[in-house]
Structure formats: structure tokens, C-alpha cells
Scaffold this active site. Structure first.
Site, PDB file in Angstrom:
ATOM      1  N   SER A  33       0.642  -1.305  -0.101  1.00 28.18           N
ATOM      2  CA  SER A  33       0.181   0.056  -0.077  1.00 28.18           C
ATOM      3  C   SER A  33       0.832   1.411   0.021  1.00 28.18           C
ATOM      4  O   SER A  33       2.172   1.205  -0.423  1.00 28.18           O
ATOM      5  CB  SER A  33      -1.080  -0.066   1.258  1.00 28.18           C
ATOM      6  OG  SER A  33      -1.880   0.896   1.069  1.00 28.18           O
ATOM      7  N   ASN A  34       0.346   2.388   0.422  1.00 29.16           N
ATOM      8  CA  ASN A  34       1.115   3.684   0.295  1.00 29.16           C
ATOM      9  C   ASN A  34       0.535   4.674   1.755  1.00 29.16           C
ATOM     10  O   ASN A  34      -0.101   4.212   2.254  1.00 29.16           O
ATOM     11  CB  ASN A  34       1.051   4.483  -0.817  1.00 29.16           C
ATOM     12  CG  ASN A  34      -0.416   4.822  -1.284  1.00 29.16           C
ATOM     13  OD1 ASN A  34      -0.874   5.632  -0.540  1.00 29.16           O
ATOM     14  ND2 ASN A  34      -1.109   4.176  -2.341  1.00 29.16           N
ATOM     15  N   ARG A  35       1.069   5.610   1.977  1.00 29.27           N
ATOM     16  CA  ARG A  35       0.980   6.668   2.836  1.00 29.27           C
ATOM     17  C   ARG A  35      -0.365   7.638   2.697  1.00 29.27           C
ATOM     18  O   ARG A  35      -0.432   8.491   3.473  1.00 29.27           O
ATOM     19  CB  ARG A  35       2.358   7.521   3.175  1.00 29.27           C
ATOM     20  CG  ARG A  35       3.406   6.756   3.470  1.00 29.27           C
ATOM     21  CD  ARG A  35       4.465   7.630   3.919  1.00 29.27           C
ATOM     22  NE  ARG A  35       5.807   7.168   4.141  1.00 29.27           N
ATOM     23  CZ  ARG A  35       6.227   6.682   5.298  1.00 29.27           C
ATOM     24  NH1 ARG A  35       5.344   6.665   6.328  1.00 29.27           N
ATOM     25  NH2 ARG A  35       7.431   5.768   5.398  1.00 29.27           N
ATOM     26  N   ALA A 100      -4.935   7.378  -4.156  1.00 40.13           N
ATOM     27  CA  ALA A 100      -3.423   6.935  -4.461  1.00 40.13           C
ATOM     28  C   ALA A 100      -3.666   5.478  -4.653  1.00 40.13           C
ATOM     29  O   ALA A 100      -3.421   4.662  -3.657  1.00 40.13           O
ATOM     30  CB  ALA A 100      -2.656   7.248  -3.184  1.00 40.13           C
TER      31      ALA A 100
END
Ligand code: CTP
Ligand code: CA
Length: 224
Positions: A33-35, A100
Site C-alpha cells: 500500500s502507500n501513505r 493513491a
């Protein structure tokens, strides 16, 4: 600016927004995943609602409540987000892709929890569909707005992204420690055919209102 919202610049319109990260399973307990916190996308959805639109928010996993007056559809993976967007697209006037979306997912999610073994582990990743580009190149085509998260040359990368994906407008932001992703404030530069405008660093809710004011103006210019 406030006056524009009182008159409801998006009254009678349907706006579809994506927000948050996606999660791509590695095994039953792990993911890529991402921030992204989802805050920018949620603020955009709330601002569109304030401007009088009927808003649907397709959201990846975030720790945020659904904004009042907005229909929210929760998803986890990029493929689920794509399916939810497709289902919501008919009748949509403006699409704003603020999610995102993970660019890659594990080629196969393991059915069992992976056991550690060797000193190194490689993951085989495959490309996810580009939801925004599919909306922009599909039929019927809403007024299509994308975001660009960049760490390098903001101007050049954002202009290229807008052209490559056939977007009506792109909102570009620098990302990095304390900036853009998972931060309280943000700053955006907007690019469209024949113009651009920089919105200075401010809270995401305030920034989202300014973005929506410009989106509304560009939408009405494009359809008149
Ligand atoms: N996006 C999308 N689906 C994807 C990837 C991105 O809908 N699979 C959308 C995002 O919601 C955003 C825009 O495309 O509005 C740009 O995302 P970004 O990550 O900045 O650009 P990419 O096109 O993915 O290119 P790269 O990450 O290589 O810079
Ligand atoms: Ca990307």
C-alpha cells in the site's frame, strides 16, 4: 470565494470522487500500500457537496468518517475500486480521481500466510489498471480531473500526465516528508488546456474548496 459556494456552483450535478490508498494482498495478513490518508480526497468530496453537487465517494481503507450528505462506497483493492467506479459512472458529470491507487499488485495473493525462510524474498508484482485513464478515455466521458503526486519536476511531470491521460484538469502536488501524503496541509498547482494556477499551502479543506471553485469554472466553460 464564499459567495460562489452560496450560489451552489455545482448544483444539479453528480460528482464522483476516489480517495485513499488501495491495499493489494500479499497473503491473508499482509499487503502492499502507500501513505495516503484519504484526507485530500475526502475534503474534495465535502467541498463538492458544499458547492451543491450530489457526491459519491469511492474510498480505499482510511481512518476517516464519511462526510455528511455523501454516498460512500468502501473498497480495498485497485480492481475493486475500478469496479465501483464503473458502477457509479453512468450519469456522472465530473470525475475527480484523488485516490493513491497502488500501481502494482502481487501477481498472486498467497492463500496461506507466507513463512519466512531465506535471507531474501522477492515479490512478483503486476500492473494495476489505471482507473483515471480509463474514465478519461471511456464513453460516456465525464469532465475528468486527476491528481499527480510528484517528488521531482512538478510542472513537467504534471503536464505530461495530463496529456497522456487526456484529462481536463490535473492537480499536482509535491510529496515527501511532511508534504502532501499523510500531512495536514497541502499545496496544489492546477493545469488545464491553456492555463495553470498555483494554490498556496493551506489546510486540505480550504484547498479543496479552491480546487472545486476552479473545477466548477472550467466545467461550465467547457460545456458552454
Ligand atoms: N490513478 C488511477 N489508477 C491507477 C494509478 C493512478 O486512477 N492505477 C490516478 C490517481 O488517482 C491520480 C492520477 O492517476 O489521480 C495520477 O496518479 P500518480 O500516481 O501521480 O501517477 P501515475 O499515473 O500512477 O504515474 P506514476 O506513479 O508512475 O508517476
Ligand atoms: Ca502511481
Amino acid at each position: 470565494l464564499a459567495a460562489g459556494f452560496e450560489t451552489g456552483r455545482l448544483a444539479g450535478l453528480r460528482v464522483l470522487v476516489t480517495a485513499g490508498p488501495t491495499r493489494e494482498a500479499i497473503d491473508p495478513v499482509r499487503y502492499v500500500s502507500n501513505r495516503s490518508s484519504g484526507r485530500m480526497g475526502y475534503a474534495v468530496a465535502a467541498a463538492a457537496r458544499e458547492a451543491g453537487a450530489r457526491v459519491t465517494l469511492v474510498s480505499g481503507p482510511v481512518a476517516l468518517d464519511g462526510p455528511p450528505g455523501i454516498e460512500r462506497v468502501m473498497v480495498e483493492t485497485a480492481e475493486e475500486m475500478r469496479a465501483a467506479v464503473r458502477a457509479q459512472l453512468p450519469g456522472c458529470d465530473i470525475f475527480i480521481g484523488a485516490a493513491a491507487v497502488a500501481d502494482y499488485r502481487p501477481a498472486q495473493a498467497a492463500a496461506q500466510k507466507l513463512k519466512k525462510r531465506d535471507a531474501n524474498l522477492s515479490l512478483d508484482l503486476v500492473r494495476n489498471p489505471d482507473i483515471l485513464a480509463e474514465v478519461a478515455q471511456g464513453e460516456p466521458r465525464p469532465f475528468t480531473v486527476g491528481f499527480a503526486a510528484e517528488t521531482g519536476d512538478l510542472d513537467a511531470n504534471a503536464r505530461t500526465k495530463r496529456m497522456q491521460k487526456s484529462l481536463d484538469l490535473i492537480a499536482a502536488n509535491l510529496v515527501g516528508p511532511g508534504l502532501g501524503f499523510d500531512a495536514e496541509d497541502n499545496a496544489l498547482t492546477l493545469y488545464w488546456e491553456g492555463g495553470s494556477e498555483s494554490l498556496p499551502r493551506q489546510s486540505k479543506p480550504q484547498l479543496a474548496r479552491e480546487l472545486i471553485a476552479i473545477v466548477a469554472q472550467r466545467f461550465h466553460d467547457a460545456s458552454s
